[in-house]
Motif scaffolding. Structure first.
Motif, PDB file in Angstrom:
ATOM      1  N   VAL A 166       0.871  -0.934   0.095  1.00  0.00           N
ATOM      2  CA  VAL A 166      -0.104  -0.348  -0.336  1.00  0.00           C
ATOM      3  C   VAL A 166       0.755   1.132   0.013  1.00  0.00           C
ATOM      4  N   ILE A 167       1.943   1.181   1.010  1.00  0.00           N
ATOM      5  CA  ILE A 167       2.906   2.766   0.523  1.00  0.00           C
ATOM      6  C   ILE A 167       3.425   2.686  -0.991  1.00  0.00           C
ATOM      7  N   CYS A 168       3.571   2.030  -1.457  1.00  0.00           N
ATOM      8  CA  CYS A 168       4.327   1.673  -2.637  1.00  0.00           C
ATOM      9  C   CYS A 168       3.459   2.093  -3.354  1.00  0.00           C
ATOM     10  N   VAL A 169       2.204   1.766  -4.009  1.00  0.00           N
ATOM     11  CA  VAL A 169       0.915   2.679  -4.059  1.00  0.00           C
ATOM     12  C   VAL A 169       0.990   3.815  -4.227  1.00  0.00           C
ATOM     13  N   ALA A 170       0.554   4.119  -2.980  1.00  0.00           N
ATOM     14  CA  ALA A 170       0.877   6.202  -2.695  1.00  0.00           C
ATOM     15  C   ALA A 170       2.726   6.873  -3.157  1.00  0.00           C
ATOM     16  N   VAL A 171       2.936   6.043  -3.356  1.00  0.00           N
ATOM     17  CA  VAL A 171       4.209   6.241  -3.804  1.00  0.00           C
ATOM     18  C   VAL A 171       3.972   6.602  -5.348  1.00  0.00           C
ATOM     19  N   GLY A 172       3.678   6.258  -5.875  1.00  0.00           N
ATOM     20  CA  GLY A 172       3.065   5.109  -7.202  1.00  0.00           C
ATOM     21  C   GLY A 172       2.314   6.790  -7.191  1.00  0.00           C
ATOM     22  N   TYR A 173       1.158   6.738  -6.720  1.00  0.00           N
ATOM     23  CA  TYR A 173      -0.201   7.426  -7.259  1.00  0.00           C
ATOM     24  C   TYR A 173       0.639   8.971  -7.112  1.00  0.00           C
ATOM     25  N   LEU A 174       1.983   9.679  -5.885  1.00  0.00           N
ATOM     26  CA  LEU A 174       2.142  10.695  -5.721  1.00  0.00           C
ATOM     27  C   LEU A 174       3.503  11.025  -6.831  1.00  0.00           C
ATOM     28  N   VAL A 175       4.087   9.833  -7.820  1.00  0.00           N
ATOM     29  CA  VAL A 175       4.658  10.093  -9.053  1.00  0.00           C
ATOM     30  C   VAL A 175       4.217  10.408  -9.776  1.00  0.00           C
ATOM     31  N   ALA A 176       3.270  10.162 -10.647  1.00  0.00           N
ATOM     32  CA  ALA A 176       1.901  10.389 -11.336  1.00  0.00           C
ATOM     33  C   ALA A 176       1.511  11.445 -11.069  1.00  0.00           C
ATOM     34  N   ALA A 177       1.240  12.090 -10.299  1.00  0.00           N
ATOM     35  CA  ALA A 177       1.085  13.535 -10.180  1.00  0.00           C
ATOM     36  C   ALA A 177       1.883  14.321  -9.764  1.00  0.00           C
ATOM     37  N   ALA A 178       2.559  14.418 -10.133  1.00  0.00           N
ATOM     38  CA  ALA A 178       4.288  14.937 -10.489  1.00  0.00           C
ATOM     39  C   ALA A 178       4.289  14.697 -11.708  1.00  0.00           C
ATOM     40  N   LEU A 179       4.038  14.016 -12.682  1.00  0.00           N
ATOM     41  CA  LEU A 179       4.136  13.520 -13.971  1.00  0.00           C
ATOM     42  C   LEU A 179       3.168  14.621 -14.030  1.00  0.00           C
ATOM     43  N   ILE A 180       1.936  13.885 -14.659  1.00  0.00           N
ATOM     44  CA  ILE A 180       0.753  15.393 -15.113  1.00  0.00           C
ATOM     45  C   ILE A 180       0.973  16.560 -14.837  1.00  0.00           C
ATOM     46  N   ARG A 181       0.964  17.480 -13.537  1.00  0.00           N
ATOM     47  CA  ARG A 181       1.647  18.154 -12.748  1.00  0.00           C
ATOM     48  C   ARG A 181       2.146  19.443 -14.245  1.00  0.00           C
ATOM     49  N   THR A 182       3.322  18.137 -14.615  1.00  0.00           N
ATOM     50  CA  THR A 182       4.026  19.740 -15.769  1.00  0.00           C
ATOM     51  C   THR A 182       4.297  19.321 -16.650  1.00  0.00           C
ATOM     52  N   ILE A 183       2.598  18.579 -17.245  1.00  0.00           N
ATOM     53  CA  ILE A 183       2.010  18.315 -18.821  1.00  0.00           C
ATOM     54  C   ILE A 183       1.157  19.988 -19.108  1.00  0.00           C
ATOM     55  N   PRO A 184       1.634  20.633 -20.147  1.00  0.00           N
ATOM     56  CA  PRO A 184       0.756  22.059 -20.830  1.00  0.00           C
ATOM     57  C   PRO A 184      -0.081  21.342 -21.087  1.00  0.00           C
TER      58      PRO A 184
END
Length: 426
Positions: A166-184
């Protein structure tokens, strides 16, 4: 070093998201049963209750998307779910479990309209179909990899393996959020004098009769999508006498088929009307359901098993034709300024059947297994005909996909020369 295009960053984010989901989804009930000691039935009731309450986030997400943009809602949903998963290891009773599962459910329910709106903001024309196809393909692959990683972690036999997942899942969501945040994104520029008007809210959606019809026609098809996880396992084991291990094999046939074939199939469909491809996919679904029904009249044996594989491959073919095409059609049918609310309504045509499918389909199975398949076939075939009849009332740009004028790695809208900004879907 050149920054990866926004489509590439998007797909990396989707793979990270899907891998995390694949690690957790097969273990969701077992996890809370393990960490809380609650009966598995009570765990199921709590999770279902949270999912039902989470449905309210769907219309709320539509308003937020139109107000703040799809990217903000996608990122916010990821962060909300990550926070919930970080709290999972501390759950020790049913009340606390509901409290941490609810924000995850809210994030889950807000995700479909937000991510569809986001794709509509970063891709146009046939590029949108291709991006949605790549998303479906890579998400299936990511889910499979996630499942394998979860199995490897649990094979260690450590009590901390569940918490690690479950911690890996949480980290995965944060990484995905960081990537999406950089997309114009490429939202339409506001008119001179302020933001475009969005007055009318969901009344505007209700008055859009072609879009509402498209959403209603999706309901029987959504029920059809659920047979692989709800109806087929029961039908195989109790009606056809197959072993339970075959359920996993057939699921693999479906997911691997989509992972390998969705992109080339969508490339071929690019030259055809989306409505025709969508209707053809629904018709193939209907044919597969009739095939499943016919198998119930055969004596148990090898021929039935071969037939089950053939029917599952037909089901997968229907999904390949229908899935990405339907998403692209709906996203471009929705007016841009209220796209979030339109897609929120459309996603209810998925969310409600998904919530009701376990009860409805098992009840139909108990009455008549063959009757259930034939009823599903009739409903999906009717939806296919309805889409064809609706074709003339849908926007031409939605029905006839055109190649995007922009290059794949276009600049952010605020860096483009004046006069080049255009609303998505025009």
């Amino acid at each position: 070093m050149k920054k990866p295009s926004k489509q590439v960053r998007y797909m990396i984010g989707m793979v990270v998201d899907a891998t995390g989901s694949g690690m957790y989804l097969p273990l969701s009930l077992l996890y809370f049963h393990y960490v809380t000691g609650l009966p598995i039935t009570k765990v199921g009731v709590i999770m279902t209750s949270a999912a039902v309450v989470g449905l309210v986030s769907n219309p709320v997400a539509g308003v937020l998307i139109d107000r703040f943009g799809a990217r903000t809602v996608v990122v916010g949903g990821y962060v909300l779910r990550a926070a919930g998963f970080c709290a999972y290891p501390f759950v020790d009773n049913g009340v606390f479990m509901f409290a941490v599962v609810l924000p995850v459910a809210l994030g889950d329910m807000s995700f479909p309209p937000a991510i569809q709106s986001f794709v509509a903001e970063i891709a146009r024309g046939t590029d949108r179909d291709k991006l949605l196809a790549a998303q479906r393909s890579l998400r299936n692959a990511g889910m499979g990899v996630g499942g394998l990683l979860a199995g490897a972690a649990l094979a260690l036999g450590s009590d901390s393996a569940y918490h690690l997942i479950v911690i890996c899942v949480a980290v995965g969501y944060l990484v995905a959020a960081a990537l999406i945040r950089t997309i114009p994104t490429d939202r339409a520029a506001p008119p001179v004098g302020g933001r475009p008007s969005r007055k009318g809210g969901y009344l505007l959606v209700a008055r859009n009769r072609p879009f509402m019809a498209l959403s209603l026609l999706n309901v029987p098809t959504a029920f059809g999508y659920m047979v692989l996880s709800v109806s087929l396992p029961v039908y195989l084991t109790q009606e056809l006498g197959a072993s339970s291990s075959m359920v996993g094999v057939l699921y693999a046939v479906n997911t691997v088929g989509i992972a390998l074939l969705q992109i080339p199939v969508t490339r071929v469909l690019g030259g055809y009307r989306r409505t025709r491809a969508m209707a053809l996919g629904a018709a193939v679904f209907a044919a597969s359901f009739v095939f499943f029904a016919v198998l119930g009249t055969f004596p148990k044996g090898t021929a039935v098993i071969v037939g089950v594989f053939a029917a599952t491959m037909a089901f997968t073919a229907g999904e390949l034709l229908h899935g990405a095409t339907a998403s692209a059609l709906v996203a471009q049918t929705a007016p841009e300024e209220t796209r979030g609310r339109h897609l929120a309504i459309y996603q209810l045509s998925w969310a409600v059947p998904i919530a009701l499918a376990p009860a409805v389909l098992t009840a139909l199975l108990s009455v008549s297994a063959i009757g259930m398949w034939l009823l599903l076939a009739a409903g999906v075939a009717g939806a296919a005909l309805g889409v064809l009849r609706l074709e003339r009332r849908l926007p031409e740009a939605a029905v006839h996909p055109r190649p995007s004028v922009r290059p794949a790695d276009e600049q952010p809208a605020d860096e483009q020369p004046a006069g080049e900004q255009r609303p998505v879907g025009t």
